[in-house]
Design a protein around this motif. Structure first.
Motif, PDB file in Angstrom:
ATOM      1  N   ASN A 157      72.482  34.104  46.903  1.00 48.60           N
ATOM      2  CA  ASN A 157      71.284  34.263  46.010  1.00 48.60           C
ATOM      3  C   ASN A 157      70.584  32.896  45.719  1.00 48.60           C
ATOM      4  O   ASN A 157      69.490  33.018  45.690  1.00 48.60           O
ATOM      5  CB  ASN A 157      71.536  35.674  45.126  1.00 48.60           C
ATOM      6  CG  ASN A 157      72.147  36.443  45.910  1.00 48.60           C
ATOM      7  OD1 ASN A 157      72.012  36.915  47.276  1.00 48.60           O
ATOM      8  ND2 ASN A 157      72.332  37.423  45.200  1.00 48.60           N
ATOM      9  N   GLY A 158      71.464  32.724  45.344  1.00 51.67           N
ATOM     10  CA  GLY A 158      70.752  31.329  44.580  1.00 51.67           C
ATOM     11  C   GLY A 158      70.114  30.145  45.662  1.00 51.67           C
ATOM     12  O   GLY A 158      68.843  29.458  45.149  1.00 51.67           O
ATOM     13  N   ARG A 159      71.031  29.768  46.072  1.00 51.43           N
ATOM     14  CA  ARG A 159      70.843  28.650  47.188  1.00 51.43           C
ATOM     15  C   ARG A 159      69.144  29.538  47.718  1.00 51.43           C
ATOM     16  O   ARG A 159      68.222  28.856  48.418  1.00 51.43           O
ATOM     17  CB  ARG A 159      71.685  28.386  48.186  1.00 51.43           C
ATOM     18  CG  ARG A 159      73.355  27.423  47.780  1.00 51.43           C
ATOM     19  CD  ARG A 159      73.873  27.540  48.569  1.00 51.43           C
ATOM     20  NE  ARG A 159      74.689  28.791  48.451  1.00 51.43           N
ATOM     21  CZ  ARG A 159      75.070  29.414  48.958  1.00 51.43           C
ATOM     22  NH1 ARG A 159      76.189  28.211  49.595  1.00 51.43           N
ATOM     23  NH2 ARG A 159      76.788  29.453  48.260  1.00 51.43           N
ATOM     24  N   HIS A 204      68.900  36.604  42.971  1.00 52.80           N
ATOM     25  CA  HIS A 204      69.300  38.259  42.525  1.00 52.80           C
ATOM     26  C   HIS A 204      68.443  39.618  43.209  1.00 52.80           C
ATOM     27  O   HIS A 204      68.980  40.718  44.111  1.00 52.80           O
ATOM     28  CB  HIS A 204      69.723  38.295  41.566  1.00 52.80           C
ATOM     29  CG  HIS A 204      70.599  37.186  41.441  1.00 52.80           C
ATOM     30  ND1 HIS A 204      71.963  37.210  42.278  1.00 52.80           N
ATOM     31  CD2 HIS A 204      70.731  36.984  40.485  1.00 52.80           C
ATOM     32  CE1 HIS A 204      71.678  36.043  41.850  1.00 52.80           C
ATOM     33  NE2 HIS A 204      71.825  35.570  40.413  1.00 52.80           N
ATOM     34  N   MET A 232      78.401  39.143  48.589  1.00 52.66           N
ATOM     35  CA  MET A 232      77.331  38.926  48.396  1.00 52.66           C
ATOM     36  C   MET A 232      76.958  37.667  48.310  1.00 52.66           C
ATOM     37  O   MET A 232      76.799  37.606  46.729  1.00 52.66           O
ATOM     38  CB  MET A 232      76.233  40.146  48.091  1.00 52.66           C
ATOM     39  CG  MET A 232      77.485  41.471  48.557  1.00 52.66           C
ATOM     40  SD  MET A 232      75.789  42.488  47.494  1.00 52.66           S
ATOM     41  CE  MET A 232      76.039  42.576  45.973  1.00 52.66           C
ATOM     42  N   ASP A 233      77.295  36.101  48.448  1.00 49.97           N
ATOM     43  CA  ASP A 233      76.672  35.499  48.172  1.00 49.97           C
ATOM     44  C   ASP A 233      75.390  34.334  48.280  1.00 49.97           C
ATOM     45  O   ASP A 233      75.951  34.772  49.843  1.00 49.97           O
ATOM     46  CB  ASP A 233      77.712  34.498  48.037  1.00 49.97           C
ATOM     47  CG  ASP A 233      78.168  32.978  47.328  1.00 49.97           C
ATOM     48  OD1 ASP A 233      77.531  33.516  46.665  1.00 49.97           O
ATOM     49  OD2 ASP A 233      79.636  32.275  47.697  1.00 49.97           O
ATOM     50  N   ARG A 288      78.306  31.793  33.277  1.00 46.53           N
ATOM     51  CA  ARG A 288      77.321  31.368  34.319  1.00 46.53           C
ATOM     52  C   ARG A 288      75.927  31.132  33.361  1.00 46.53           C
ATOM     53  O   ARG A 288      76.526  31.620  32.081  1.00 46.53           O
ATOM     54  CB  ARG A 288      76.123  32.146  34.934  1.00 46.53           C
ATOM     55  CG  ARG A 288      76.994  32.162  36.891  1.00 46.53           C
ATOM     56  CD  ARG A 288      76.549  33.063  37.683  1.00 46.53           C
ATOM     57  NE  ARG A 288      77.065  32.530  39.367  1.00 46.53           N
ATOM     58  CZ  ARG A 288      76.939  32.905  40.091  1.00 46.53           C
ATOM     59  NH1 ARG A 288      75.594  33.487  40.628  1.00 46.53           N
ATOM     60  NH2 ARG A 288      77.527  32.833  41.308  1.00 46.53           N
ATOM     61  N   ARG A 294      66.626  31.450  40.239  1.00 48.20           N
ATOM     62  CA  ARG A 294      67.147  32.551  40.519  1.00 48.20           C
ATOM     63  C   ARG A 294      67.268  33.679  40.601  1.00 48.20           C
ATOM     64  O   ARG A 294      67.911  34.355  41.425  1.00 48.20           O
ATOM     65  CB  ARG A 294      68.652  31.978  40.046  1.00 48.20           C
ATOM     66  CG  ARG A 294      68.774  30.099  40.566  1.00 48.20           C
ATOM     67  CD  ARG A 294      70.622  29.978  39.670  1.00 48.20           C
ATOM     68  NE  ARG A 294      71.199  30.826  39.783  1.00 48.20           N
ATOM     69  CZ  ARG A 294      72.536  30.826  41.076  1.00 48.20           C
ATOM     70  NH1 ARG A 294      72.100  29.707  41.710  1.00 48.20           N
ATOM     71  NH2 ARG A 294      73.789  31.518  41.230  1.00 48.20           N
TER      72      ARG A 294
HETATM   73  C1  IPE Z   1      76.187  35.558  44.875  1.00 42.84           C
HETATM   74  O1  IPE Z   1      75.012  35.002  44.938  1.00 42.84           O
HETATM   75  C2  IPE Z   1      75.543  36.430  44.065  1.00 42.84           C
HETATM   76  C3  IPE Z   1      76.011  36.671  42.278  1.00 42.84           C
HETATM   77  C4  IPE Z   1      77.905  35.967  42.193  1.00 42.84           C
HETATM   78  C5  IPE Z   1      75.767  37.837  40.881  1.00 42.84           C
HETATM   79  P1  IPE Z   1      74.963  33.299  43.808  1.00 42.84           P
HETATM   80  O2  IPE Z   1      74.411  33.812  42.802  1.00 42.84           O
HETATM   81  O3  IPE Z   1      76.552  32.914  43.723  1.00 42.84           O
HETATM   82  O4  IPE Z   1      74.119  32.497  44.790  1.00 42.84           O
HETATM   83  P2  IPE Z   1      74.642  30.689  44.797  1.00 42.84           P
HETATM   84  O5  IPE Z   1      75.590  30.867  44.990  1.00 42.84           O
HETATM   85  O6  IPE Z   1      74.620  30.209  43.912  1.00 42.84           O
HETATM   86  O7  IPE Z   1      73.621  30.480  45.782  1.00 42.84           O
END
Ligand code: IPE
Ligand code: IPE
Ligand code: MG
Length: 236
Positions: A22-24, A37, A19-20, A71, A33
């Motif tokens: 979320n941040g973007r 999530h 599940m990738d 992180r 961010r």
């Molecule tokens: C995935 O989304 C969720 C986790 C890894 C917990 P990200 O947080 O990696 O989102 P991006 O990759 O920065 O967009």
């Protein structure tokens, strides 16, 4: 072509999802961010409904990798709070839907409230039969293999050798069906230490959709694509 109904055999028994994005997703909306999530957690329920409808037997969700400790502390803390909130608000529904929760990964570094929540969810749903929702939290594929070997070693007789079967008994995924399909969202083409052993003959599906936007139709699309694949397992 969007798949509508169950076609036995051609439905992946076990689907893994990285599940990738979320941040973007949050960044595109000028949101923190943590909002990405939060919205990302909200898509799990409709996806499980869809997986049940399709006849999938197990879904493994990559929620936190052993590398994600790198992180900022505030983001990591927020993820634990979100996971606790998820179980607090959804556990009754999960039980009603006969979903069995499993956990893959180490509970060791988790805050005790998160740890207890996961243990409770696993314990209270262990007899459920409709589908397994395997949360991969503080999970690493390499770490899982090392742990399995060490667990096996602890009970091995002198001179005994390990086999695939013996190793698999000690993996977190023991008893789950073979991983038929892996989905990764957000346009990244890598495995990021997910289910390394289990991926040997898994069909891989990558999509640019960011996780908070991934809906039941996206899952159906992935399954429809899976159904077009010819799996040979090394044969002809
Ligand atoms: C995935 O989304 C969720 C986790 C890894 C917990 P990200 O947080 O990696 O989102 P991006 O990759 O920065 O967009
Ligand atoms: C993989 O996503 C882990 C989870 C989805 C939980 P990451 O965002 O952590 O992966 P990398 O760092 O881009 O490989
Ligand atoms: Mg990411």
């Amino acid at each position: 072509m969007i798949l509508q109904k169950k076609e036995e055999n051609r439905i992946p028994a076990h689907v893994g999802i990285i599940m990738d994005g979320n941040g973007r997703w949050a960044k595109q909306r000028n949101l923190p961010r943590s909002e990405g999530h939060k919205y990302g957690a909200d898509v799990i329920e409709p996806l499980m409904d869809c997986a049940i409808e399709l006849g999938v037997k197990a879904v493994s969700l990559y929620a936190f990798s052993v590398e994600n400790w790198a992180r900022p502390v505030s983001e990591v803390k927020g993820l634990w709070q979100l996971l606790e909130y998820f179980f607090k608000t959804k556990l009754d529904l999960i039980k009603d839907k006969d979903i069995q929760i499993r956990h893959s990964g180490s509970l060791k570094r988790l805050p005790s409230s998160t740890k207890n929540m996961i243990i409770k969810a696993v314990e209270e749903t262990k007899k459920n039969k409709t589908i397994v929702l395997n949360f991969c939290v503080n999970y690493g594929g390499r770490q899982e293999i090392i742990k399995a070997v060490n667990d096996w070693l602890a009970s091995a007789k002198p001179g005994e050798v390990i086999t695939e079967k013996k190793l698999e008994k000690h993996l977190y995924t023991a008893g789950l069906p073979e991983l038929d399909l892996l989905i990764r969202t957000s346009g990244e083409y890598r495995i990021s230490n997910f289910l390394l052993w289990q991926l040997a003959y898994t069909e891989l599906y990558f999509t640019d959709v960011l996780w908070p936007d991934f809906g039941p139709d996206d899952l159906r699309r992935a399954v429809a694509e899976f159904q077009k694949r010819e799996r040979r397992f090394g044969g002809l």
